[in-house]
Write an enzyme that holds these catalytic residues in place. Structure first.
Site, PDB file in Angstrom:
ATOM      1  N   VAL A 130      58.214 -25.763 -54.679  1.00 26.28           N
ATOM      2  CA  VAL A 130      57.839 -26.823 -53.589  1.00 26.28           C
ATOM      3  C   VAL A 130      57.261 -28.202 -54.385  1.00 26.28           C
ATOM      4  N   GLY A 131      57.760 -28.210 -55.754  1.00 29.18           N
ATOM      5  CA  GLY A 131      57.357 -29.311 -56.325  1.00 29.18           C
ATOM      6  C   GLY A 131      56.594 -28.833 -57.816  1.00 29.18           C
ATOM      7  N   ALA A 140      62.867 -35.839 -67.225  1.00 27.93           N
ATOM      8  CA  ALA A 140      62.665 -36.024 -68.563  1.00 27.93           C
ATOM      9  C   ALA A 140      62.903 -37.485 -69.122  1.00 27.93           C
ATOM     10  N   VAL A 166      57.014 -21.975 -43.713  1.00 31.53           N
ATOM     11  CA  VAL A 166      56.582 -20.466 -44.261  1.00 31.53           C
ATOM     12  C   VAL A 166      55.014 -20.450 -43.869  1.00 31.53           C
ATOM     13  N   GLY A 194      64.621 -28.774 -52.687  1.00 28.27           N
ATOM     14  CA  GLY A 194      64.403 -29.802 -53.429  1.00 28.27           C
ATOM     15  C   GLY A 194      65.378 -29.454 -54.613  1.00 28.27           C
ATOM     16  N   VAL A 195      65.346 -30.379 -55.671  1.00 26.60           N
ATOM     17  CA  VAL A 195      66.232 -30.000 -56.836  1.00 26.60           C
ATOM     18  C   VAL A 195      66.318 -28.740 -57.457  1.00 26.60           C
ATOM     19  N   ILE A 196      65.092 -28.087 -57.658  1.00 29.71           N
ATOM     20  CA  ILE A 196      64.933 -26.930 -58.386  1.00 29.71           C
ATOM     21  C   ILE A 196      65.769 -25.824 -57.184  1.00 29.71           C
ATOM     22  N   HIS A 207      93.254 -45.356 -66.149  1.00 24.22           N
ATOM     23  CA  HIS A 207      93.600 -44.676 -65.125  1.00 24.22           C
ATOM     24  C   HIS A 207      94.249 -43.422 -65.881  1.00 24.22           C
TER      25      HIS A 207
HETATM   26  P1  FAD Z   1      56.761 -31.242 -70.475  1.00 19.22           P
HETATM   27  O1  FAD Z   1      58.041 -31.201 -70.891  1.00 19.22           O
HETATM   28  O2  FAD Z   1      56.087 -30.366 -69.379  1.00 19.22           O
HETATM   29  O3  FAD Z   1      55.775 -30.970 -71.925  1.00 19.22           O
HETATM   30  C1  FAD Z   1      54.367 -30.972 -71.824  1.00 19.22           C
HETATM   31  C2  FAD Z   1      53.991 -30.431 -73.071  1.00 19.22           C
HETATM   32  O4  FAD Z   1      52.696 -30.514 -73.471  1.00 19.22           O
HETATM   33  C3  FAD Z   1      54.309 -29.065 -72.995  1.00 19.22           C
HETATM   34  O5  FAD Z   1      55.215 -28.395 -74.326  1.00 19.22           O
HETATM   35  C4  FAD Z   1      53.104 -28.214 -73.162  1.00 19.22           C
HETATM   36  O6  FAD Z   1      53.055 -26.932 -74.139  1.00 19.22           O
HETATM   37  C5  FAD Z   1      52.283 -29.264 -74.016  1.00 19.22           C
HETATM   38  N1  FAD Z   1      50.781 -29.178 -73.496  1.00 19.22           N
HETATM   39  C6  FAD Z   1      50.157 -29.396 -72.178  1.00 19.22           C
HETATM   40  N2  FAD Z   1      48.813 -29.337 -72.483  1.00 19.22           N
HETATM   41  C7  FAD Z   1      48.473 -29.345 -73.913  1.00 19.22           C
HETATM   42  C8  FAD Z   1      47.249 -29.234 -74.508  1.00 19.22           C
HETATM   43  N3  FAD Z   1      45.981 -29.003 -74.066  1.00 19.22           N
HETATM   44  N4  FAD Z   1      47.269 -29.083 -75.873  1.00 19.22           N
HETATM   45  C9  FAD Z   1      48.671 -29.250 -76.473  1.00 19.22           C
HETATM   46  N5  FAD Z   1      49.782 -29.159 -75.922  1.00 19.22           N
HETATM   47  C10 FAD Z   1      49.842 -29.228 -74.422  1.00 19.22           C
HETATM   48  N6  FAD Z   1      64.322 -33.414 -65.528  1.00 19.22           N
HETATM   49  C11 FAD Z   1      65.276 -33.953 -65.628  1.00 19.22           C
HETATM   50  O7  FAD Z   1      65.401 -35.274 -65.959  1.00 19.22           O
HETATM   51  N7  FAD Z   1      66.789 -33.657 -65.476  1.00 19.22           N
HETATM   52  C12 FAD Z   1      67.129 -32.237 -65.166  1.00 19.22           C
HETATM   53  O8  FAD Z   1      68.002 -31.771 -65.216  1.00 19.22           O
HETATM   54  C13 FAD Z   1      65.700 -31.382 -65.156  1.00 19.22           C
HETATM   55  N8  FAD Z   1      65.812 -30.190 -64.778  1.00 19.22           N
HETATM   56  C14 FAD Z   1      64.750 -29.383 -64.777  1.00 19.22           C
HETATM   57  C15 FAD Z   1      64.898 -28.020 -64.275  1.00 19.22           C
HETATM   58  C16 FAD Z   1      63.756 -27.081 -64.054  1.00 19.22           C
HETATM   59  C17 FAD Z   1      63.745 -25.733 -63.770  1.00 19.22           C
HETATM   60  C18 FAD Z   1      62.451 -27.780 -64.383  1.00 19.22           C
HETATM   61  C19 FAD Z   1      61.033 -26.955 -64.156  1.00 19.22           C
HETATM   62  C20 FAD Z   1      62.220 -29.226 -64.482  1.00 19.22           C
HETATM   63  C21 FAD Z   1      63.433 -29.876 -64.598  1.00 19.22           C
HETATM   64  N9  FAD Z   1      63.106 -31.379 -65.079  1.00 19.22           N
HETATM   65  C22 FAD Z   1      64.587 -32.007 -65.233  1.00 19.22           C
HETATM   66  C23 FAD Z   1      62.086 -31.857 -65.174  1.00 19.22           C
HETATM   67  C24 FAD Z   1      61.614 -32.096 -66.608  1.00 19.22           C
HETATM   68  O9  FAD Z   1      61.625 -30.965 -67.232  1.00 19.22           O
HETATM   69  C25 FAD Z   1      60.225 -32.564 -66.706  1.00 19.22           C
HETATM   70  O10 FAD Z   1      60.263 -33.842 -66.084  1.00 19.22           O
HETATM   71  C26 FAD Z   1      59.870 -32.793 -68.193  1.00 19.22           C
HETATM   72  O11 FAD Z   1      59.792 -31.684 -68.975  1.00 19.22           O
HETATM   73  C27 FAD Z   1      58.755 -33.660 -68.463  1.00 19.22           C
HETATM   74  O12 FAD Z   1      58.485 -34.036 -69.567  1.00 19.22           O
HETATM   75  P2  FAD Z   1      56.748 -34.046 -70.292  1.00 19.22           P
HETATM   76  O13 FAD Z   1      57.106 -34.503 -71.715  1.00 19.22           O
HETATM   77  O14 FAD Z   1      56.083 -35.000 -69.453  1.00 19.22           O
HETATM   78  O15 FAD Z   1      56.304 -32.694 -70.029  1.00 19.22           O
HETATM   79  P1  NAD Z   2      61.257 -31.309 -55.154  1.00 16.74           P
HETATM   80  O1  NAD Z   2      59.901 -32.246 -54.927  1.00 16.74           O
HETATM   81  O2  NAD Z   2      62.381 -31.806 -55.774  1.00 16.74           O
HETATM   82  O3  NAD Z   2      61.455 -30.293 -53.964  1.00 16.74           O
HETATM   83  C1  NAD Z   2      60.460 -29.501 -53.307  1.00 16.74           C
HETATM   84  C2  NAD Z   2      60.984 -29.324 -51.872  1.00 16.74           C
HETATM   85  O4  NAD Z   2      59.996 -28.439 -51.330  1.00 16.74           O
HETATM   86  C3  NAD Z   2      60.937 -30.681 -51.116  1.00 16.74           C
HETATM   87  O5  NAD Z   2      62.032 -30.759 -50.513  1.00 16.74           O
HETATM   88  C4  NAD Z   2      59.809 -30.523 -50.319  1.00 16.74           C
HETATM   89  O6  NAD Z   2      59.965 -30.915 -48.646  1.00 16.74           O
HETATM   90  C5  NAD Z   2      59.875 -28.996 -50.035  1.00 16.74           C
HETATM   91  N1  NAD Z   2      58.538 -28.252 -49.756  1.00 16.74           N
HETATM   92  C6  NAD Z   2      57.103 -28.545 -50.027  1.00 16.74           C
HETATM   93  N2  NAD Z   2      56.229 -27.659 -49.674  1.00 16.74           N
HETATM   94  C7  NAD Z   2      56.946 -26.761 -48.844  1.00 16.74           C
HETATM   95  C8  NAD Z   2      56.704 -25.807 -48.013  1.00 16.74           C
HETATM   96  N3  NAD Z   2      54.943 -25.335 -47.702  1.00 16.74           N
HETATM   97  N4  NAD Z   2      57.708 -25.197 -47.197  1.00 16.74           N
HETATM   98  C9  NAD Z   2      58.950 -25.369 -47.355  1.00 16.74           C
HETATM   99  N5  NAD Z   2      59.361 -26.375 -48.238  1.00 16.74           N
HETATM  100  C10 NAD Z   2      58.356 -27.149 -48.914  1.00 16.74           C
HETATM  101  O7  NAD Z   2      60.218 -30.299 -56.241  1.00 16.74           O
HETATM  102  P2  NAD Z   2      61.098 -29.008 -57.218  1.00 16.74           P
HETATM  103  O8  NAD Z   2      62.520 -28.726 -56.695  1.00 16.74           O
HETATM  104  O9  NAD Z   2      60.119 -27.893 -57.117  1.00 16.74           O
HETATM  105  O10 NAD Z   2      61.301 -29.681 -58.714  1.00 16.74           O
HETATM  106  C11 NAD Z   2      59.914 -30.093 -59.416  1.00 16.74           C
HETATM  107  C12 NAD Z   2      60.188 -31.384 -60.072  1.00 16.74           C
HETATM  108  O11 NAD Z   2      61.100 -31.088 -61.303  1.00 16.74           O
HETATM  109  C13 NAD Z   2      60.830 -32.413 -59.227  1.00 16.74           C
HETATM  110  O12 NAD Z   2      60.041 -33.502 -59.303  1.00 16.74           O
HETATM  111  C14 NAD Z   2      62.229 -32.773 -59.958  1.00 16.74           C
HETATM  112  O13 NAD Z   2      62.105 -34.344 -60.249  1.00 16.74           O
HETATM  113  C15 NAD Z   2      62.142 -32.022 -61.372  1.00 16.74           C
HETATM  114  N6  NAD Z   2      63.399 -31.420 -61.436  1.00 16.74           N
HETATM  115  C16 NAD Z   2      64.384 -32.356 -61.864  1.00 16.74           C
HETATM  116  C17 NAD Z   2      65.962 -32.059 -61.974  1.00 16.74           C
HETATM  117  C18 NAD Z   2      67.018 -32.788 -62.235  1.00 16.74           C
HETATM  118  O14 NAD Z   2      66.543 -33.949 -62.639  1.00 16.74           O
HETATM  119  N7  NAD Z   2      68.121 -32.451 -62.235  1.00 16.74           N
HETATM  120  C19 NAD Z   2      65.811 -30.625 -61.969  1.00 16.74           C
HETATM  121  C20 NAD Z   2      64.847 -29.654 -61.417  1.00 16.74           C
HETATM  122  C21 NAD Z   2      63.591 -30.088 -61.180  1.00 16.74           C
END
Ligand code: FAD
Ligand code: NAD
Length: 468
Positions: free
Chosen positions: A275-276, A323, A243, A188-190, A447
């Site tokens: 895996v999500g 985000a 897996v 997936g994305v990650i 351009h």
């Molecule tokens: P979060 O960012 O998860 O924030 C939730 C906050 O709530 C946290 O700070 C946590 O400490 C706080 N919290 C939770 N429970 C409590 C509680 N009970 N009391 C007080 N505080 C609490 N998205 C993109 O759009 N573009 C990207 O390039 C992208 N790259 C990513 C790369 C990675 C490696 C990962 C893991 C995610 C990525 N995402 C990306 C996804 C993005 O990070 C999330 O969609 C986004 O952070 C969600 O925002 P949110 O505010 O809903 O939650």
């Molecule tokens: P994802 O949903 O993008 O990908 C997960 C992948 O794992 C899918 O292709 C799925 O088919 C596969 N999978 C699930 N179970 C499996 C298994 N048992 N064995 C093998 N493959 C399996 O999730 P992610 O990459 O973990 O990212 C999590 C979230 O974070 C996503 O919802 C994504 O939107 C967000 N994110 C966004 C960005 C971005 O916007 N650039 C970057 C990173 C993460």
């Protein structure tokens, strides 16, 4: 009441909601429980601390390294012993993260938002108990409460994270040396972004994906072209792979999986499970909030929960985990609390995967249009025929535009290419304005720019691309 609005969670959904509430004159507080590995509390949530920002910092560093390795000589640039110091790369990443998380603290101060640190738990629909990091408890009350508690990585039941050999995305952002053999479960994305980082730095990366299709939610033409390029770059992407077991011994992880050739095993120095993510709706207290079968807090179109003064936004509710999706929901809730009739247009939600080249899209794929029997026209244009892309030496990919066959309204734009993330903004805006492909075809594009591919794809919808 202590506050007009209390926001729980300071990720991109929560902190943006808090700022917009404050801008609109509401007395606002935001509480967050985030603690860094160094024991410091921090704002910004997953996105700033262990998501969007640190991953892009590493993608940038690793891109510089691999680009120099592969393409410096094309420009007549030579050097001896190109090297990357992983510790410096990680320090730079941490600096970028720190400056942005501190930036949110300043925005909170500027907007007079009460910045509370600790874990929040509902006591009633208007009261939240906060347990500070030193264990002290207090209760704050608010007229309206916005839950923005985000999401956490999914753990496979037979493969718990040990955070040393079997890691989540946070672990994969923090390796202190390049793992010679890196396994990733989930293409997936990650998987693709972090797989690219470590592959560029020298890891042999194997990505094990359960589904038969690569990037199943992307447009097929784009996904197929991207797969070819990523495989050529060195990612070993195994589809239709299940897996079944994994075992850590002698400093390595042995993974057992099934594919069309039967049972296989592979050994890795590190294994990333990507895996999500799952919504983080646990531990918020028992006040009768409706949670659906996916573990998301149930909300209506305007992010209101079954308890009228409580809203939920971002990863903890339905919709893509992005985000910008959470931020837009935060703005919508704040503005609706102020009496405005704001909506979020999910149909124009941009998606970006930051590989090289980048993969970006908005709207529907060709397969979705076919399934819904929507008549459409399609126009594609390759970056190979774009002067700027050739001058940059990055001419992989294309822009593909889909428009309604009768109304010409743009229904989807899919980009594989250098800077696709930035190019996409024009398509998102066009769709937001309900533009036709003719509108983009008549828009003058400078351009030489990469955006000429968008212009040409719009012309191609009507069979009149100039440079093909
Ligand atoms: P979060 O960012 O998860 O924030 C939730 C906050 O709530 C946290 O700070 C946590 O400490 C706080 N919290 C939770 N429970 C409590 C509680 N009970 N009391 C007080 N505080 C609490 N998205 C993109 O759009 N573009 C990207 O390039 C992208 N790259 C990513 C790369 C990675 C490696 C990962 C893991 C995610 C990525 N995402 C990306 C996804 C993005 O990070 C999330 O969609 C986004 O952070 C969600 O925002 P949110 O505010 O809903 O939650
Ligand atoms: P994802 O949903 O993008 O990908 C997960 C992948 O794992 C899918 O292709 C799925 O088919 C596969 N999978 C699930 N179970 C499996 C298994 N048992 N064995 C093998 N493959 C399996 O999730 P992610 O990459 O973990 O990212 C999590 C979230 O974070 C996503 O919802 C994504 O939107 C967000 N994110 C966004 C960005 C971005 O916007 N650039 C970057 C990173 C993460």
């Amino acid at each position: 009441m202590d506050y007009d609005v209390l926001v729980i969670g300071a990720g991109p959904a929560g902190y943006v909601a808090a700022i917009r509430c404050a801008q609109l004159g509401m007395k606002t507080a935001c509480v967050d429980k985030w603690i860094t590995p160094e024991g410091r509390s921090a704002l910004g949530g997953t996105c700033l601390n262990v998501g969007c920002i640190p991953s892009k910092a590493l993608l940038d560093s690793s891109h510089h390294f691999s680009d120099l390795q592969k393409h410096a000589k094309d420009h007549g640039i030579s050097f001896e012993n190109l090297n990357i110091d992983i510790s410096t790369m990680q320090t730079r990443k941490a600096g970028v993260v720190m400056s942005l998380t501190k930036g949110i603290e300043m925005l909170f101060k500027k907007n007079k938002i009460k910045d509370l640190r600790g874990k929040a738990r509902f006591v009633s629909a208007n009261e939240v108990e906060i347990t500070a990091h030193d264990g002290k408890q207090s209760v704050v009350s608010a007229k309206n409460i916005i839950i923005a508690t985000g999401s956490v990585p999914i753990e496979l039941p037979f493969l718990p994270f040990d955070h040393e050999y079997v890691v989540d995305s946070t672990g994969a952002l923090s390796f202190d040396k390049v793992p010679p053999r890196l396994g990733i479960i989930g293409a997936g994305v990650i998987g693709l972004e972090l797989g690219s980082v470590w592959s560029r730095l020298g890891s042999q990366v194997t990505v094990l994906e359960a589904l038969p299709d690569f990037l199943a939610t992307a447009d097929r033409d784009i996904a197929k072209a991207a797969q070819k390029i990523l495989v050529k770059q060195g990612l070993n992407i195994q589809l239709s792979t299940k897996v079944t077991a994994a075992k850590v011994e002698n400093g390595a992880v042995t993974v057992t999986y099934q594919n069309s050739a039967g049972e296989q095993t592979a050994q890795f120095d590190k294994l990333v499970v990507a895996v999500g993510r799952k919504p983080n709706a646990q531990g918020l207290g028992e006040i009768g909030l409706q949670i659906n079968a996916k573990g998301q807090i149930e909300v209506n179109d305007h992010c209101q929960t079954n308890i009228p003064n409580i809203y939920a936004i971002g990863d903890v509710v339905r919709g893509p985990m992005l985000a910008h999706k959470g931020s837009e929901e935060g703005i919508m809730v704040a503005e609706r609390l102020a009496g405005q009739l704001t909506h979020v247009h999910f149909d124009t939600m941009p998606w970006v995967i930051y590989t090289t080249p980048e993969i970006a899209w908005v709207g529907q794929t060709e397969a979705e249009l076919k399934e819904k029997n929507i008549p459409y026209k399609s126009g594609s244009f390759p970056f190979l025929a774009i002067g700027r892309a050739r001058a940059q030496g990055m001419s992989d990919g294309m822009v593909k535009m889909l428009a309604h066959a009768e109304t010409d309204r743009i229904l989807g734009v899919h980009i594989l290419g250098n800077n696709a993330s930035e190019l996409l903004a024009e398509a998102v805006f066009a769709m937001e304005m309900q533009a036709s492909s003719e509108d983009l075809a008549r828009t003058i594009h400078a351009h030489p720019t990469l955006s000429e591919a968008m212009h040409e794809a719009a012309l191609a919808v009507d069979g009149r691309a100039i440079h093909m």
